[in-house]
Design an enzyme around this catalytic site. Structure first.
Site, PDB file in Angstrom:
ATOM      1  CG  ASP A  78     101.004   4.762 -33.795  1.00  0.00           C
ATOM      2  OD1 ASP A  78     101.397   3.660 -33.356  1.00  0.00           O
ATOM      3  OD2 ASP A  78     100.865   4.987 -35.003  1.00  0.00           O
ATOM      4  CG  HIS A  79     100.273   0.157 -29.579  1.00  0.00           C
ATOM      5  ND1 HIS A  79      99.384   0.013 -30.613  1.00  0.00           N
ATOM      6  CD2 HIS A  79     101.007  -0.986 -29.569  1.00  0.00           C
ATOM      7  CE1 HIS A  79      99.570  -1.156 -31.190  1.00  0.00           C
ATOM      8  NE2 HIS A  79     100.547  -1.793 -30.574  1.00  0.00           N
ATOM      9  CG  HIS A 107     100.642   0.714 -35.810  1.00  0.00           C
ATOM     10  ND1 HIS A 107     100.446   1.621 -34.799  1.00  0.00           N
ATOM     11  CD2 HIS A 107      99.696  -0.244 -35.620  1.00  0.00           C
ATOM     12  CE1 HIS A 107      99.434   1.225 -34.033  1.00  0.00           C
ATOM     13  NE2 HIS A 107      98.963   0.097 -34.520  1.00  0.00           N
TER      14      HIS A 107
HETATM   15  C1  BG6 Z   1      96.778  -2.554 -33.423  1.00  0.00           C
HETATM   16  C2  BG6 Z   1      95.952  -3.140 -34.526  1.00  0.00           C
HETATM   17  O1  BG6 Z   1      96.795  -1.142 -33.500  1.00  0.00           O
HETATM   18  O2  BG6 Z   1      98.113  -3.039 -33.520  1.00  0.00           O
HETATM   19  C3  BG6 Z   1      95.998  -4.655 -34.489  1.00  0.00           C
HETATM   20  O3  BG6 Z   1      94.614  -2.686 -34.408  1.00  0.00           O
HETATM   21  C4  BG6 Z   1      97.416  -5.151 -34.482  1.00  0.00           C
HETATM   22  O4  BG6 Z   1      95.279  -5.222 -35.577  1.00  0.00           O
HETATM   23  C5  BG6 Z   1      98.217  -4.447 -33.397  1.00  0.00           C
HETATM   24  O5  BG6 Z   1      97.401  -6.552 -34.252  1.00  0.00           O
HETATM   25  C6  BG6 Z   1      99.693  -4.802 -33.468  1.00  0.00           C
HETATM   26  O6  BG6 Z   1     100.340  -4.284 -32.341  1.00  0.00           O
HETATM   27  P1  BG6 Z   1     101.477  -5.121 -31.589  1.00  0.00           P
HETATM   28  O7  BG6 Z   1     101.916  -4.212 -30.488  1.00  0.00           O
HETATM   29  O8  BG6 Z   1     100.844  -6.400 -31.125  1.00  0.00           O
HETATM   30  O9  BG6 Z   1     102.536  -5.352 -32.610  1.00  0.00           O
END
Ligand code: BG6
Length: 511
Positions: A200-201, A263
């Site tokens: 989960d980045h 997230h």
């Molecule tokens: C991703 C989603 O996991 O996270 C995207 O699939 C979203 O839809 C993105 O835009 C948001 O990540 P960050 O790091 O750009 O806030």
């Protein structure tokens, strides 16, 4: 005091142990935009193993040279972006490129995994790497189970005491509880839980990791962090981007699946968890999962609002509505916004509502957690009704303006007693040098050193899907389930205001 990414070295020790990384989906966008720049940053900061090999796997026919040229091009292109290195470190880039080979494969064919096994053996000899291998599945979710089966059947994920084999799975992990359980069962046919790193980045973001630090490494916040002092909590993940070129994915996914059980619930868990006994992976993940298990069942009709953006504008420029975007079907009921009210049934949080919202095409890109404290219990000051006193708020700003802000009342100078709101505002950039980072560096590094703290354990993934299940079922089964509309470029649908259900509470304006 300026710091940069090298701080990881003091936290975790030195270079990761010798290993090979196999990237499935090596020709894809994730590899190009995030994984390769992250590996380059790890090489640049001395955290990549000295004995290291990378095998790119994808369906396209490509020579090793063509693959290296493709990677080099993307690292150079992204080096110009502020998230990555400003000045290329040519020595480390060359070393990284030299570690790379390519294998063209059919993900569903057993023969491809025999070829992969041979390739792993050959890089052992050519690059002096040991037997440790990380398989990174940077491919569409429909391939996860099949690739894991094939890796298992080919004997490529068998571990011994002397070496490890790990599999990193990108999100989304399933599309509901049943499919996530089925995928998990399939992965567990070939892999032990300790071998699965569910990505989960958001957990790779410094500011997200800092939530735990802020709470548990300071003496002043935790004593107030409970139902006695906190009125409610708001968690916001607002994006300005619309669906972009991802309609095929987004039409069947929507804001709930895309953002919430992963997230947004990570942020919820980090905000609401009890102190772990240590920062050991399972100690932290036990506490996070306990929070999700304590969320009481949501009534989808009253505690949740979904919305879809209609045409609107931002800074005077017109914005398309969701249904006018390329690849979106007219009449689509896909939600691009979700807000909900959750309660957590435990001694710390009983009676404290948590309001969560996330949406695309909103007025501002802003991710934050706001802790709204209770009002003072009575009004001491003449001419100042207690109701008029704005309660204190702590805003943990996750992105893009990283930091934290505490608001409190102060006397406005003058003969009368009047109270004005003031802020104590901390900005990361004022204290720490911003390390060029994609957010994937820490996660890749942690997988190499076997630290699963920042990866999702299966019980936590299932708990997340279980919370959203009533809402998913309501929307799927009840044709009357409302879908609110909001103008692109706004703060979301007005219907979401009703969730707060109390004139003393309002969503924090995106600013
Ligand atoms: C991703 C989603 O996991 O996270 C995207 O699939 C979203 O839809 C993105 O835009 C948001 O990540 P960050 O790091 O750009 O806030």
């Amino acid at each position: 005091m300026a710091q940069d990414i090298e701080h990881i070295q003091t936290a975790h020790g030195d270079r990761a142990p010798s290993c090979t990384i196999v990237i499935f989906g090596a020709g894809g966008d994730l590899t190009k935009r995030l994984l390769m720049p992250a590996l380059y940053n790890l090489a640049r900061t001395g955290l990549l193993p000295t004995e290291f090999a990378l095998i790119g796997v994808d369906r396209l026919e490509m020579s090793d040279e063509a693959f290296r040229a493709h990677v080099e091009e993307s690292v150079r292109a992204f080096a110009a972006d502020k998230h990555y290195a400003q000045t290329l470190d040519e020595t480390n880039l060359s070393r990284l490129l030299a570690s790379m080979t390519y294998l063209s494969a059919d993900f569903g064919a057993a023969a491809s995994y025999v070829a992969l096994g041979n390739k792993i053996e050959s890089v052992k000899a050519s690059h002096g790497v040991g037997d440790n291998v990380m398989f990174y599945l940077a491919v569409g979710a429909r391939f996860f189970g099949g690739i894991a089966d094939q890796l298992g059947q080919a004997g490529l994920v068998t571990e011994t005491n002397d070496y490890w084999r790990r599999v990193v799975v990108e999100k989304p992990f399933g599309h509901d509880l049943a499919s996530a359980q089925a995928l998990n069962t399939q992965l567990r046919n070939s892999l032990a839980e300790r071998q699965i790193y569910r990505m989960d980045h958001f957990l790779g973001k410094e500011t997200v990791q800092n939530i735990m630090l802020m709470r548990f490494a300071n003496g002043i916040f935790e004593p107030l962090w409970n139902r006695d002092h906190i009125d409610h909590v708001q968690i916001t993940v607002a994006e300005t981007v619309g669906v972009e070129r991802r309609a095929a994915f987004y039409e069947t996914t929507g804001a709930m699946r895309d953002m919430v059980p992963n997230h947004v619930f990570q942020l919820l868990a980090l905000t609401a968890m009890e102190s772990p006994a240590s920062f050991d992976a399972d100690a932290v993940r036990n506490e996070k999962t306990k929070v999700l298990h304590s969320v009481h069942r949501v009534n989808p009709a009253t505690d949740c609002v979904r919305g879809q953006y209609a045409s609107g504008q931002r800074d005077g420029a017109p914005l398309l509505g969701y249904q006018q975007e390329d690849g979106v079907s007219p009449g689509s009921k896909t939600e691009t916004y979700v807000a909900m009210k959750l309660g957590i049934d435990n001694w710390r949080w009983a009676g404290v509502p948590f309001y969560l919202r996330t949406g695309k095409a909103m007025s501002k890109r802003q991710s934050e957690i706001m802790i709204q404290f209770k009002r003072p219990p009575f009004s001491l000051f003449r001419n100042t009704a207690t109701e008029a006193l704005t309660p204190n708020g702590l805003v943990i700003k996750l992105q893009p303006d990283e930091g934290a802000m505490l608001t409190f009342g102060a006397k406005i100078p003058g003969p009368k007693i009047e109270i004005g709101q003031v802020h104590m505002d901390f900005h990361y950039k004022d204290y720490f040098q911003n390390a060029p980072s994609t957010g994937y560096e820490t996660l890749i590094y942690d997988c190499m050193i076997g630290d699963a703290t920042l990866f999702q354990r299966s019980d936590s993934v299932m708990a997340g899907w279980d919370i959203v299940r009533p809402m998913q079922e309501f929307w799927a089964n009840d044709p009357q389930a409302p879908l609110a509309s909001y103008a692109a470029g706004s703060d979301g649908p007005a219907e979401a205001d009703d969730l707060l259900g109390n004139s003393q509470r309002a969503w924090r304006t995106l600013s």
